[in-house]
Design a protein around this motif. Structure first.
Motif, PDB file in Angstrom:
ATOM      1  N   THR A  72       3.887  34.650  23.636  1.00  0.00           N
ATOM      2  CA  THR A  72       3.706  33.237  23.297  1.00  0.00           C
ATOM      3  C   THR A  72       3.149  33.208  21.893  1.00  0.00           C
ATOM      4  O   THR A  72       2.198  33.943  21.592  1.00  0.00           O
ATOM      5  N   TRP A  76       1.079  31.875  18.654  1.00  0.00           N
ATOM      6  CA  TRP A  76      -0.195  31.174  18.478  1.00  0.00           C
ATOM      7  C   TRP A  76       0.027  29.768  17.922  1.00  0.00           C
ATOM      8  O   TRP A  76       1.071  29.489  17.327  1.00  0.00           O
ATOM      9  N   SER A  77      -0.976  28.923  18.104  1.00  0.00           N
ATOM     10  CA  SER A  77      -0.868  27.570  17.557  1.00  0.00           C
ATOM     11  C   SER A  77      -1.751  27.411  16.321  1.00  0.00           C
ATOM     12  O   SER A  77      -1.580  26.489  15.542  1.00  0.00           O
ATOM     13  N   GLN A  78      -2.739  28.334  16.168  1.00  0.00           N
ATOM     14  CA  GLN A  78      -3.646  28.248  15.027  1.00  0.00           C
ATOM     15  C   GLN A  78      -3.987  29.674  14.599  1.00  0.00           C
ATOM     16  O   GLN A  78      -4.273  30.513  15.458  1.00  0.00           O
ATOM     17  N   ASP A 112      -9.677  30.176  14.143  1.00  0.00           N
ATOM     18  CA  ASP A 112     -10.639  29.142  14.519  1.00  0.00           C
ATOM     19  C   ASP A 112     -12.028  29.726  14.248  1.00  0.00           C
ATOM     20  O   ASP A 112     -12.487  30.608  14.965  1.00  0.00           O
ATOM     21  N   LYS A 162     -12.067  33.328  16.433  1.00  0.00           N
ATOM     22  CA  LYS A 162     -10.860  33.382  17.279  1.00  0.00           C
ATOM     23  C   LYS A 162      -9.659  33.455  16.339  1.00  0.00           C
ATOM     24  O   LYS A 162      -9.496  32.613  15.461  1.00  0.00           O
ATOM     25  N   VAL A 175      -4.969  31.800  17.794  1.00  0.00           N
ATOM     26  CA  VAL A 175      -5.388  31.015  18.959  1.00  0.00           C
ATOM     27  C   VAL A 175      -4.182  30.541  19.772  1.00  0.00           C
ATOM     28  O   VAL A 175      -3.231  29.991  19.216  1.00  0.00           O
ATOM     29  N   GLY A 176      -4.253  30.801  21.066  1.00  0.00           N
ATOM     30  CA  GLY A 176      -3.172  30.364  21.956  1.00  0.00           C
ATOM     31  C   GLY A 176      -2.053  31.388  22.084  1.00  0.00           C
ATOM     32  O   GLY A 176      -1.207  31.287  22.963  1.00  0.00           O
ATOM     33  N   LYS A 214      -0.180  34.949  22.970  1.00  0.00           N
ATOM     34  CA  LYS A 214      -0.288  35.907  24.077  1.00  0.00           C
ATOM     35  C   LYS A 214       0.558  37.133  23.774  1.00  0.00           C
ATOM     36  O   LYS A 214       1.681  37.009  23.264  1.00  0.00           O
ATOM     37  N   ASP A 225      -4.134  36.780  26.572  1.00  0.00           N
ATOM     38  CA  ASP A 225      -4.530  35.935  25.459  1.00  0.00           C
ATOM     39  C   ASP A 225      -4.862  36.796  24.239  1.00  0.00           C
ATOM     40  O   ASP A 225      -5.400  37.892  24.368  1.00  0.00           O
ATOM     41  N   SER A 226      -4.582  36.274  23.073  1.00  0.00           N
ATOM     42  CA  SER A 226      -4.881  36.987  21.825  1.00  0.00           C
ATOM     43  C   SER A 226      -6.349  37.415  21.758  1.00  0.00           C
ATOM     44  O   SER A 226      -6.682  38.453  21.200  1.00  0.00           O
TER      45      SER A 226
END
Ligand code: 6R9
Length: 660
Positions: free
Chosen positions: A57, A59-61, A64, A72, A75-76, A78, A260-261
């Motif tokens: 998946t 990441w979205s960011q 963070d 982080k 983020v988001g 996988k 998750d990352s």
């Protein structure tokens, strides 16, 4: 440390620089544009580096940092770390490529292809899962450099369990502290290990360590020394399992789950040169991204062409990032050697380089100085012409050793990358880029593209060229530690409190800029000596000593002195060709003191110089000056549990006593 000590001039006496060869530059992975690209847009730069990996998946960011100092990254996103290091290379048609050329100390060898590695890691993952190991559980690993060590680490990553690797030479006490602190559920070890031609027990030590341990449910034992070991490995029915019984019976099919990352990947306890060891926590996506990015650019690694060898132990972070994760993510073919460099002879490493055609060799200054001590006649006997990149890590490398390495191992042309980083940083931070940087003996030079490091004074102001102070990292980086296991307060206190207002990470190292703005590392600030009000770094005096033809290695400490505050006490190991009696005589010692005075200035003249056969070192070859300070100040020697070889202190003390 704001004043400019005269000693930098000493380090800079070796003023040659070595521009990259044209041919090398033309084929280099790194380019001069990399830095401009990173400076223009850091997030976009790191996002591009993360594309080296397979993400289930996206990441979205990218970053963070709102919960600073807890970062982080990606983020988001996988991913499965083991899939990235193994399976995807098989899927892309490279299953037959050798991943590991393993060389046992007694001379036995094993070649493991990526397809075989995938099967072994999958079986081990199934085995651990069958014992109830789940994502988030901790598995302690105390193994020597055998393939099962790497397989076990990857199998943990595959199922989302955290590994906690403990150096094979650590004592039962040190192991127990690390098992308890991390609440390890499983311990993986071997019956015994080959060390300098002899089989030494491992399992017996583990059993001693685990007596009464509350969290450990199973102990998995790899058979390595078998009947070579005197007496059988002790066994606890119901708790202990042979690796071959457990793992070989498993299916080679295992579906890697995407985590998750920020899922934890491992805990690694720092060497503990001071205080109680800290469990440094690393997570998945950012760590693997930076490990792969640095391995690609700093070592100029070409998958399918190079033969890479990092001589570190997996008990050290260098083994994690530059044997297991970075290299395997980049589809390396690498040498893994089980034993010591002088078993059965002092040419063992060069024999291995010659046999496998090693092209990239990464080691520590302590070993380079040992090779110097043994003499250049040893490497001269072997064909080292395949070597094209040489690396150094763990300590400042003295200009003297750097030049020796270049001339005698690198045929006067292989670029040397002096890589500065820490367990905490997870991956290389400051280093030349081969093919781009003109290298300078003794300097790690610049932060890598995408990384930001500064030398600042007490007031957090960046010092100018020629100035010295504290090394800080002023921007977060993907492979940064995410904390100290179970102790958030200590994490903030240790790394983020010194320059809290500025939000800088304080590395604990002293450093200087030279006139070109290149960074020179000067050792841990705790080790800085104060002689009559002058601050003198251990690195500087040690480099001056090593530049004398009779000295192979030196360690200096500040011992309390009624007149000067601290007096410099030096411990030196002589080079192989030096006449031991002549070189340790009173006149010779006086000559060494004068040599330091000439190189640095009379203020740096050691009060006392002791000739010793060995120096106390951690698993990564760092000198434990704390113990030498005990000797210099006539105290009882303190905690030796993290020494690579705990008998060294006895050797030093007995040698000194017999001199008296
Ligand atoms: C990778 C590793 C970290 C400490 C670090 C510094 C010293 C490492 C160095 C270096 C000068 C280099 N260090 N590399 N000093 N030049 N190229 O060694 O991690 O065991 O955590 O030690 O090692 O003092 O702060 P770790």
């Amino acid at each position: 440390m704001t004043e400019q000590s005269p000693a930098l001039d000493n380090l800079l006496k070796e003023s040659r620089t070595f521009p990259p060869g044209e041919e090398f530059a033309a084929q280099a992975n790194a380019t001069a544009e990399l830095r401009a690209e990173a400076d223009a847009d850091r997030d976009a730069f790191w996002a591009k580096q993360a594309e080296r990996l397979h993400w289930d998946t996206k990441w979205s960011q990218v970053l963070d940092w709102s919960g600073a100092p807890f970062a982080k990254w990606f983020v988001g996103g996988k991913l499965n770390v083991a899939y990235n290091c193994v399976d995807r290379h098989v899927e892309s048609g490279h299953g037959d490529q050798v991943a590991i050329h393993w060389v046992g100390e007694p001379g036995d060898t094993r070649d493991i292809t990526y397809a075989q590695l995938k099967d072994e890691v999958s079986k081990a993952a199934n085995a651990f899962a069958s014992l109830g190991v789940k994502a988030g559980d901790v598995v302690a690993i105390q193994l020597q450099m055998i393939p099962e060590a790497i397989i076990a680490m990857l199998a943990c990553a595959r199922i989302g369990a955290l590994h906690n690797v403990v150096f094979g030479g650590f004592s039962p006490t040190a192991l127990r502290a690390r098992v308890d602190d991390a609440a390890a559920k499983i311990v993986i070890t071997s019956d015994g290990q080959y060390r300098r031609g002899k089989a030494a027990p491992m399992k017996a030590n583990v059993d001693e360590a685990l007596e009464g341990a509350k969290t450990v449910e199973k102990v998995i034992v790899v058979r390595r020394t078998g009947s070579d070991l005197e007496g059988d490995a002790p066994w606890t029915e119901g708790r202990d399992l042979w690796w071959h019984d457990l793992v070989d019976a498993q299916s080679a099919e295992h579906r890697p789950e995407a985590f998750d990352s920020e899922h934890p990947l491992f805990i690694l306890y720092t060497s503990g040169t001071t205080g109680k060891p800290k469990g440094i926590l690393h997570t998945s996506g950012g760590y693997l991204t930076q490990a792969a990015y640095t391995h690609h650019n700093v070592f100029d690694h070409k998958a399918g062409e190079d033969v890479y060898w990092c001589t570190a132990d997996i008990g050290w972070v260098t083994g994690h990032s530059y044997i297991v994760y970075g290299p395997l993510a980049n589809r390396v073919t690498q040498v893994v050697y089980e034993g010591t460099p002088n078993t059965p002879h002092e040419g063992r490493h060069w024999e291995i380089v010659q046999k496998y055609g090693v092209s990239i060799y990464y080691t520590a200054p302590t070993l380079i100085r040992t090779f110097m001590k043994w003499g250049k006649e040893i490497p001269e006997k072997y064909d080292l012409s395949t070597l094209r990149v040489l690396g150094s890590v763990g300590e400042p490398i003295n200009p003297e050793a750097w030049i020796w390495y270049r001339e005698n191992i690198g045929a006067g042309k292989a670029p040397i990358v002096d890589t500065w980083w820490q367990t905490e940083t997870g991956a290389i931070m400051i280093s030349p880029l081969p093919g781009v940087t003109s290298t300078k003996p003794g300097s790690a030079q610049r932060a890598l593209p995408g990384i930001s490091a500064k030398v600042v004074d007490d007031q957090a102001q960046e010092v100018g060229n020629g100035g010295g102070g504290y090394l800080v990292l002023d921007k977060p980086w993907p492979s940064m530690l995410r904390g100290i296991w179970g102790d958030d307060e200590r994490f903030k206190e240790t790394y983020w409190s010194r320059f809290a207002d500025q939000g800088f990470y304080f590395a604990g190292d002293g450093a200087k800029y030279d006139d070109d703005g290149d960074i020179w590392l000067l050792g841990r600030v705790d080790d800085v000596m104060n002689v009559s009000g002058h601050r003198i770094s251990t690195t500087e005096v040690e480099s001056a000593l090593v530049s004398h033809p009779t000295v192979a290695e030196a360690a200096v400490v500040g011992a309390s002195d009624a007149t000067t505050g601290q007096g410099i006490v030096a411990f030196v190991i002589l080079r192989g060709n030096a006449d031991k009696d002549a070189a340790s005589g009173e006149e010779a010692v006086q000559a060494l003191r004068d040599h330091v005075a000439k190189e640095i200035g009379p203020i740096a003249k050691p009060r006392q110089i002791m000739v010793v056969p060995e120096l106390p070192k951690t698993r990564s070859g760092k000198i434990m000056r704390r113990l030498l300070r005990d000797v210099a100040e006539n105290r009882e020697v303190g905690d030796v549990t993290t020494l690579a070889d705990s008998s060294v202190m006895d050797l030093i003390s007995s040698g000194l006593n017999s001199d008296k």
